[in-house]
Design an enzyme around this catalytic site. Structure first.
Site, PDB file in Angstrom:
ATOM      1  N   CYS A  26      13.304 -36.625 -15.676  1.00 43.68           N
ATOM      2  CA  CYS A  26      13.643 -37.772 -14.823  1.00 43.68           C
ATOM      3  C   CYS A  26      13.523 -37.380 -13.359  1.00 43.68           C
ATOM      4  O   CYS A  26      13.727 -36.218 -13.000  1.00 43.68           O
ATOM      5  CB  CYS A  26      15.085 -38.223 -15.070  1.00 43.68           C
ATOM      6  N   ASP A  27      13.222 -38.362 -12.546  1.00 45.71           N
ATOM      7  CA  ASP A  27      13.253 -38.137 -11.107  1.00 45.71           C
ATOM      8  C   ASP A  27      13.453 -39.475 -10.411  1.00 45.71           C
ATOM      9  O   ASP A  27      13.176 -40.528 -10.982  1.00 45.71           O
ATOM     10  CB  ASP A  27      11.975 -37.471 -10.598  1.00 45.71           C
TER      11      ASP A  27
END
Length: 199
Positions: A75-76
């Site tokens: 995730c980012d």
């Protein structure tokens, strides 16, 4: 859970969201130079959405290389005000600068999630939210940062919406989970489709 799920992150908020959703997982932070990759992507003209997706992919692939049998979630999140892309503040002075630059304006958060199995991307998504910050005085920002302390340094926008940071905003358009850094509803849908969780 029928397949081991790994979150390629040490993010407390993402772990909390996943635990609260009833997911069983391990958290193994990816050993990548995020800032160097981020800077290279920006130099190459990548959009904030593309940067979030590429960083999420890099994290998931790095952990998948060490745990190929597991399903790895990377995730980012990126934040942009117009063409300016923000990064986590390095110190409280930079946090104050961030908040003052957002004052009276609408910025965009982009949250990406990527699932990787055996070194291959099996799913990816990016979702966005727009947040309108009320007009802030330098004095208020100083008092606010004194109250929230170092927590301001853990977020790209120097705020935590799920805490006192909510007081900075006049309106929000978009999914709450996206704002916290995880497009949770599309992720849960994909995990059900893959028979990783009970559907």
């Amino acid at each position: 859970m029928k397949q081991e799920l790994i979150l390629a992150s040490s993010s407390a908020s993402r772990q909390m969201l996943m635990r609260n959703a009833g997911l069983t997982f391990s958290a193994i932070p990816a050993d990548i130079d995020e800032r160097a990759l981020d800077e290279q992507l920006e130099r190459d003209g990548a959009s904030p959405e593309e940067v979030a997706l590429e960083l999420a992919r890099a994290k998931a692939l790095a952990v998948s290389a060490l745990h190929p049998e597991a399903l790895v979630l990377g995730c980012d999140q990126t934040m942009a005000l117009g063409t300016r892309v923000y990064h986590k503040p390095k110190n409280m002075a930079e946090a104050a600068t961030h908040l003052l630059s957002l004052s009276g304006k609408v910025h965009r958060l982009n949250s990406a999630a990527v699932l990787v199995h055996n070194g291959k991307v099996v799913w990816q998504t990016v979702s966005s939210a727009e947040l309108a910050v009320r007009t802030l005085s330098a004095e208020f920002v100083s008092r606010h940062l004194q109250r929230v302390g170092e927590k301001a340094l853990s977020s790209v926008g120097a705020y935590q919406l799920e805490r006192e940071g909510i007081q900075l905003f006049t309106s929000i358009e978009g999914d709450y989970f996206t704002i916290l850094g995880l497009p949770l509803l599309p992720l849960l849908s994909k995990l059900r489709d893959m028979d990783v969780i009970d559907g």
